[in-house]
Write an enzyme that holds these catalytic residues in place. Structure first.
Site, PDB file in Angstrom:
ATOM      1  N   GLY A  20     -49.890  -2.400 -37.609  1.00 43.43           N
ATOM      2  CA  GLY A  20     -49.019  -2.846 -36.661  1.00 43.43           C
ATOM      3  C   GLY A  20     -49.062  -2.443 -35.213  1.00 43.43           C
ATOM      4  O   GLY A  20     -48.154  -2.699 -34.152  1.00 43.43           O
ATOM      5  N   ASN A 112     -53.986 -16.178 -33.534  1.00 41.13           N
ATOM      6  CA  ASN A 112     -54.442 -15.070 -34.508  1.00 41.13           C
ATOM      7  C   ASN A 112     -55.463 -14.137 -33.672  1.00 41.13           C
ATOM      8  O   ASN A 112     -55.852 -14.644 -32.734  1.00 41.13           O
ATOM      9  CB  ASN A 112     -55.340 -15.489 -35.774  1.00 41.13           C
ATOM     10  CG  ASN A 112     -55.611 -14.201 -36.415  1.00 41.13           C
ATOM     11  OD1 ASN A 112     -54.979 -13.381 -36.922  1.00 41.13           O
ATOM     12  ND2 ASN A 112     -57.159 -14.354 -37.012  1.00 41.13           N
ATOM     13  N   HIS A 114     -58.701 -11.581 -33.868  1.00 47.49           N
ATOM     14  CA  HIS A 114     -59.872 -11.428 -34.887  1.00 47.49           C
ATOM     15  C   HIS A 114     -60.845 -10.304 -34.144  1.00 47.49           C
ATOM     16  O   HIS A 114     -61.130 -10.526 -33.155  1.00 47.49           O
ATOM     17  CB  HIS A 114     -60.513 -12.564 -35.329  1.00 47.49           C
ATOM     18  CG  HIS A 114     -61.663 -12.415 -36.314  1.00 47.49           C
ATOM     19  ND1 HIS A 114     -61.089 -12.146 -37.501  1.00 47.49           N
ATOM     20  CD2 HIS A 114     -62.835 -12.211 -36.429  1.00 47.49           C
ATOM     21  CE1 HIS A 114     -62.336 -12.063 -38.257  1.00 47.49           C
ATOM     22  NE2 HIS A 114     -63.299 -11.880 -37.555  1.00 47.49           N
ATOM     23  N   SER A 141     -61.420 -11.639 -30.545  1.00 46.69           N
ATOM     24  CA  SER A 141     -61.106 -12.967 -30.070  1.00 46.69           C
ATOM     25  C   SER A 141     -59.616 -13.187 -30.401  1.00 46.69           C
ATOM     26  O   SER A 141     -59.144 -12.742 -31.245  1.00 46.69           O
ATOM     27  CB  SER A 141     -62.102 -13.904 -30.763  1.00 46.69           C
ATOM     28  OG  SER A 141     -63.348 -13.591 -30.769  1.00 46.69           O
ATOM     29  N   ASP A 150     -60.480 -18.406 -39.373  1.00 46.01           N
ATOM     30  CA  ASP A 150     -60.955 -17.654 -38.247  1.00 46.01           C
ATOM     31  C   ASP A 150     -62.063 -19.039 -37.574  1.00 46.01           C
ATOM     32  O   ASP A 150     -62.801 -18.383 -36.731  1.00 46.01           O
ATOM     33  CB  ASP A 150     -61.936 -16.688 -38.423  1.00 46.01           C
ATOM     34  CG  ASP A 150     -60.989 -15.481 -39.070  1.00 46.01           C
ATOM     35  OD1 ASP A 150     -59.911 -15.474 -38.722  1.00 46.01           O
ATOM     36  OD2 ASP A 150     -61.667 -14.653 -39.952  1.00 46.01           O
ATOM     37  N   GLU A 179     -58.154  -5.143 -27.952  1.00 46.70           N
ATOM     38  CA  GLU A 179     -57.203  -6.107 -28.681  1.00 46.70           C
ATOM     39  C   GLU A 179     -55.779  -6.053 -27.858  1.00 46.70           C
ATOM     40  O   GLU A 179     -55.153  -7.029 -27.730  1.00 46.70           O
ATOM     41  CB  GLU A 179     -57.078  -5.848 -30.289  1.00 46.70           C
ATOM     42  CG  GLU A 179     -58.472  -6.351 -31.097  1.00 46.70           C
ATOM     43  CD  GLU A 179     -58.200  -6.038 -32.432  1.00 46.70           C
ATOM     44  OE1 GLU A 179     -56.927  -6.332 -33.080  1.00 46.70           O
ATOM     45  OE2 GLU A 179     -59.235  -5.724 -33.163  1.00 46.70           O
TER      46      GLU A 179
HETATM   47  C1  GRF Z   1     -56.947  -5.649 -35.993  1.00 49.86           C
HETATM   48  O1  GRF Z   1     -58.332  -5.179 -35.602  1.00 49.86           O
HETATM   49  C2  GRF Z   1     -56.933  -7.215 -36.072  1.00 49.86           C
HETATM   50  O2  GRF Z   1     -58.018  -7.680 -35.169  1.00 49.86           O
HETATM   51  C3  GRF Z   1     -57.224  -7.413 -37.274  1.00 49.86           C
HETATM   52  O3  GRF Z   1     -56.734  -6.513 -38.285  1.00 49.86           O
HETATM   53  C4  GRF Z   1     -56.328  -5.271 -37.420  1.00 49.86           C
HETATM   54  C5  GRF Z   1     -54.795  -5.040 -37.310  1.00 49.86           C
HETATM   55  O4  GRF Z   1     -54.649  -3.658 -36.748  1.00 49.86           O
HETATM   56  N1  GRF Z   1     -57.022  -8.781 -37.788  1.00 49.86           N
HETATM   57  P1  GRF Z   1     -52.903  -3.368 -36.329  1.00 49.86           P
HETATM   58  O5  GRF Z   1     -52.238  -3.729 -37.643  1.00 49.86           O
HETATM   59  O6  GRF Z   1     -52.611  -4.570 -35.508  1.00 49.86           O
HETATM   60  O7  GRF Z   1     -52.971  -1.894 -35.784  1.00 49.86           O
END
Ligand code: GRF
Length: 193
Positions: A20, A112, A114, A141, A150, A179
């Site tokens: 999370g 989403n 990714h 992304s 995706d 991210e």
């Molecule tokens: C992230 O790398 C996201 O892109 C992928 O899963 C991971 C989740 O990480 N889909 P977190 O739970 O937000 O720390």
């Protein structure tokens, strides 16, 4: 985009399955004045998801949904979303694939994040595949979710350089840090019209 910002922020649900950290960054972003969204609900398929703690810390409603039967699970989620007047869904490390039928209820309103430069490396093990293929760059992304995994329209991407010394773990860490910035930026972008 169909949604518009009125005096109230766009009611958003975040779906998680694990740590999370993206949820945490979205919650922090949602608290800023300039943020178009508020986070009103956290949905998970995993009762052990570490990210659930952010629901407790920030006093956001949490709902654990058992996915043994996907059809029933999705019906339960839809009911929760309706009850909480949710207008936008952000998937953030949510490890279940939502059905076409579910997505239809929120067309253009599910996002989403990714960990790859889509359309490269859809699905799992993105960092491992990028390193094995000797790519110079990886990244992340944010995209709209459609019925194909995706594959929805990309909103924003961020490149991350892969160094010779990078391992799957070190690359994952670098990408994850990006991210956390990219998801809020992408949300600002789609609501900035
Ligand atoms: C992230 O790398 C996201 O892109 C992928 O899963 C991971 C989740 O990480 N889909 P977190 O739970 O937000 O720390």
């Amino acid at each position: 985009m169909v949604l518009s910002i009125g005096t109230n922020k766009i009611k958003t649900a975040v779906f998680i399955s694990g740590t999370g950290s993206n949820l945490k960054s979205l919650i922090k972003f949602s608290k800023l004045n300039k943020s178009p969204i508020s986070i009103n609900l956290i949905i998970t398929n995993n009762k052990f998801a570490k990210g659930l703690k952010y629901g407790t810390i920030f006093k956001i409603k949490k709902k654990i949904i058992n996915f043994k039967n996907k059809d029933i699970a999705e019906k339960k989620i839809l009911k929760e979303l309706k009850k909480n007047k949710i207008e936008l869904i952000c998937l953030a490390g949510f490890m279940k694939i939502l059905s076409k039928n579910f997505i239809k209820n929120f067309t253009g309103k599910i996002l989403n994040i990714h960990p790859s430069l889509l359309p490269k490396y859809k699905g799992l093990n993105t960092h491992k595949r990028a390193i094995e293929n000797k790519d110079k760059y990886s990244g992340c992304s944010v995209h709209f979710v459609n019925a194909k995994l995706d594959s929805g329209k990309t909103i924003l991407q961020k490149k991350v350089k892969i160094l010779k010394k990078d391992t799957t773990d070190s690359l994952a860490k670098k990408v994850l840090a990006q991210e956390h910035k990219l998801y809020p930026k992408a949300i600002s972008k789609i609501f900035s019209l």
